[in-house]
Write a protein that holds these residues in place. Structure first.
Motif, PDB file in Angstrom:
ATOM      1  N   PRO A 332      40.225  36.138  48.177  1.00  0.00           N
ATOM      2  CA  PRO A 332      41.483  35.371  48.267  1.00  0.00           C
ATOM      3  C   PRO A 332      41.397  34.060  47.483  1.00  0.00           C
ATOM      4  O   PRO A 332      40.321  33.451  47.388  1.00  0.00           O
ATOM      5  CB  PRO A 332      41.634  35.086  49.760  1.00  0.00           C
ATOM      6  N   ALA A 333      42.521  33.646  46.948  1.00  0.00           N
ATOM      7  CA  ALA A 333      42.579  32.444  46.097  1.00  0.00           C
ATOM      8  C   ALA A 333      41.951  31.227  46.768  1.00  0.00           C
ATOM      9  O   ALA A 333      41.341  30.388  46.108  1.00  0.00           O
ATOM     10  CB  ALA A 333      44.033  32.160  45.725  1.00  0.00           C
ATOM     11  N   ARG A 334      42.063  31.145  48.120  1.00  0.00           N
ATOM     12  CA  ARG A 334      41.556  29.936  48.809  1.00  0.00           C
ATOM     13  C   ARG A 334      40.047  29.779  48.657  1.00  0.00           C
ATOM     14  O   ARG A 334      39.511  28.688  48.863  1.00  0.00           O
ATOM     15  CB  ARG A 334      41.960  29.960  50.285  1.00  0.00           C
ATOM     16  N   LEU A 335      39.335  30.854  48.277  1.00  0.00           N
ATOM     17  CA  LEU A 335      37.879  30.759  48.126  1.00  0.00           C
ATOM     18  C   LEU A 335      37.464  30.505  46.669  1.00  0.00           C
ATOM     19  O   LEU A 335      36.277  30.426  46.356  1.00  0.00           O
ATOM     20  CB  LEU A 335      37.207  32.050  48.626  1.00  0.00           C
ATOM     21  N   VAL A 336      38.444  30.436  45.782  1.00  0.00           N
ATOM     22  CA  VAL A 336      38.151  30.279  44.350  1.00  0.00           C
ATOM     23  C   VAL A 336      38.324  28.802  43.969  1.00  0.00           C
ATOM     24  O   VAL A 336      39.404  28.234  44.155  1.00  0.00           O
ATOM     25  CB  VAL A 336      39.109  31.161  43.502  1.00  0.00           C
ATOM     26  N   THR A 337      37.279  28.190  43.438  1.00  0.00           N
ATOM     27  CA  THR A 337      37.361  26.771  43.059  1.00  0.00           C
ATOM     28  C   THR A 337      38.386  26.602  41.945  1.00  0.00           C
ATOM     29  O   THR A 337      39.277  25.765  42.015  1.00  0.00           O
ATOM     30  CB  THR A 337      35.987  26.267  42.587  1.00  0.00           C
ATOM     31  N   SER A 338      38.239  27.390  40.878  1.00  0.00           N
ATOM     32  CA  SER A 338      39.165  27.326  39.737  1.00  0.00           C
ATOM     33  C   SER A 338      39.008  28.567  38.873  1.00  0.00           C
ATOM     34  O   SER A 338      38.024  29.301  38.986  1.00  0.00           O
ATOM     35  CB  SER A 338      38.876  26.103  38.861  1.00  0.00           C
ATOM     36  N   LEU A 339      40.001  28.758  38.019  1.00  0.00           N
ATOM     37  CA  LEU A 339      39.972  29.851  37.044  1.00  0.00           C
ATOM     38  C   LEU A 339      39.696  29.259  35.667  1.00  0.00           C
ATOM     39  O   LEU A 339      40.226  28.188  35.337  1.00  0.00           O
ATOM     40  CB  LEU A 339      41.315  30.571  37.014  1.00  0.00           C
ATOM     41  N   ILE A 340      38.888  29.945  34.866  1.00  0.00           N
ATOM     42  CA  ILE A 340      38.657  29.508  33.477  1.00  0.00           C
ATOM     43  C   ILE A 340      39.355  30.518  32.569  1.00  0.00           C
ATOM     44  O   ILE A 340      38.987  31.698  32.555  1.00  0.00           O
ATOM     45  CB  ILE A 340      37.157  29.454  33.130  1.00  0.00           C
ATOM     46  N   THR A 341      40.370  30.081  31.859  1.00  0.00           N
ATOM     47  CA  THR A 341      41.133  30.983  30.992  1.00  0.00           C
ATOM     48  C   THR A 341      41.004  30.520  29.530  1.00  0.00           C
ATOM     49  O   THR A 341      40.425  29.468  29.261  1.00  0.00           O
ATOM     50  CB  THR A 341      42.629  30.981  31.364  1.00  0.00           C
TER      51      THR A 341
END
Ligand code: MRU
Length: 361
Positions: A332-341
């Motif tokens: 789930p998004a709440r466990l993701v610090t950030s996305l690198i795109t």
């Protein structure tokens, strides 16, 4: 990337015969380096279904070239549509597959010369994939440089799961791109490589590509990550994704969710690297909407390896025991610090993602 000192991508057209696609048969790695010819869309579909090629970006690039091969066979609209359906039926989770097929069908639909359009689009999909991964490396590099500075130049310990390396894309990889960029910039890095049961993409592929590039790494069993995090031996978790919703829920190889939970509990940053082709812009609820591939029980009950110069399989469980094999899970998004795109780093949430990709707002 380099294999025995020679530059390779994971998929390309055969030198002197642009009607043949060539790819690396990843089932044989790390023991043998086999290049295979693919001449028809059916062969391209077999390459994806049989996991000669795998990984979100490469599945998409193979689908792009598969549609080009389909056009060489016939430019009849019905045939092309059916060819697209055949490719899309091979593996359900990586969204890059249907994205590439859709892009090819749209390009051919509006073109007079459908073969030329398919040729150009396949090359563009592959080139973009390589370029976007390179940019992900550029955006992720400062994260690792920052940790390195805080540690006074001691090695940055990165944990990764499965293979989101160059073998999973056309070049560079996603999770590995910042690692290669940091290593090439002279920053000391060390990678904990989850073996990634049952198919062992970490042990077979990630370890091999890091070794080819000279990046220090250590192979660990899938269950070791939490223990290493509790003892301060992981500075950052960096993984890829096969499909991420517009709200930032991340589908990735089975076991990723457990790493995210352990990272959360231990205050370790958890980053997901992805090109825009891995976003599913239609989905909002990853847990309920992302299709999860169910794979055969043989992968769980048998271990595959190399013995006396040939591939070998051994049974490791009671023959009569049933085994379940979900291929992916959703973090789930709440466990993701950030996305690198390819456009930069953003929070795993709809507002931040669409601020970076306003054309999907
Ligand atoms: O089943 P695979 O090997 O195609 O799975 C893909 C993966 O290697 C991972 O899930 C990866 O981390 C994301 S794909 C870039």
């Amino acid at each position: 990337m380099y294999v025995h000192g020679r530059h390779y991508r994971t998929i390309w057209l055969k030198d002197g015969d642009p009607r043949v696609v060539q790819l690396i048969d990843q089932r044989a790695l790390p023991h043998e380096f086999i290049v295979e010819d693919v001449r028809t869309v059916a062969e391209a579909a077999r390459a994806i279904a049989g996991m000669r090629v795998r990984g979100a970006g490469l599945i998409g690039a193979t689908a792009g070239y598969g549609m080009y091969l389909a056009a060489l066979e016939s430019t009849d609209a019905g045939w092309l549509r059916r060819a697209g359906e055949t490719l899309k039926a091979t593996r359900p989770t990586a969204v890059n597959l249907s994205w590439a097929v859709g892009r090819q069908l749209a390009a051919m639909d509006s073109a007079e010369d459908k073969i030329a359009a398919a040729f150009k689009t396949a090359a563009r999909i592959a080139d973009e994939d390589a370029e976007f991964c390179r940019r992900i490396g550029g955006h992720g590099l400062p994260l690792l440089a920052d940790i390195s500075r805080r540690k006074g130049g001691a090695p940055v310990n990165i944990l990764t799961h499965c293979n989101a390396g160059w073998l999973a894309f056309v070049d560079h990889g996603t999770a590995t791109a910042p690692i290669y960029a940091a290593h090439d910039a002279g920053i000391a890095v060390h990678v904990w490589v989850d073996e990634t049961r049952p198919r062992n993409q970490g042990a077979k592929l990630t370890a091999w590509e890091l070794a080819q590039h000279g990046v220090p790494h250590t192979l660990i069993v899938d269950n070791a990550g939490g223990h290493l995090m509790q003892h301060g031996r992981v500075d950052i978790v960096l993984v890829g994704t096969d499909r991420t919703t517009r709200t930032g829920d991340v589908a990735n190889k089975i076991g990723t969710y457990l790493k995210a939970l352990a990272a959360h509990d231990n205050g370790v940053p958890f980053y997901v690297a992805l090109p825009s082709s891995s976003f599913d812009w239609k989905m909002r609820d990853g847990l309920r909407e992302i299709p999860i591939e169910d794979r055969g029980s043989e992968e769980v009950k048998f271990a595959e390896g190399w013995q006396n110069g040939a591939r070998a399989e051994v049974l490791t469980a009671p023959r009569e025991s049933p085994a379940a094999n979900p291929g992916f899970d959703v973090t789930p998004a709440r466990l993701v610090t950030s996305l690198i795109t390819e456009r930069g780093i953003c929070a795993a949430g709809e507002a931040a993602i669409t601020a970076l990709f306003p054309e999907h707002a």
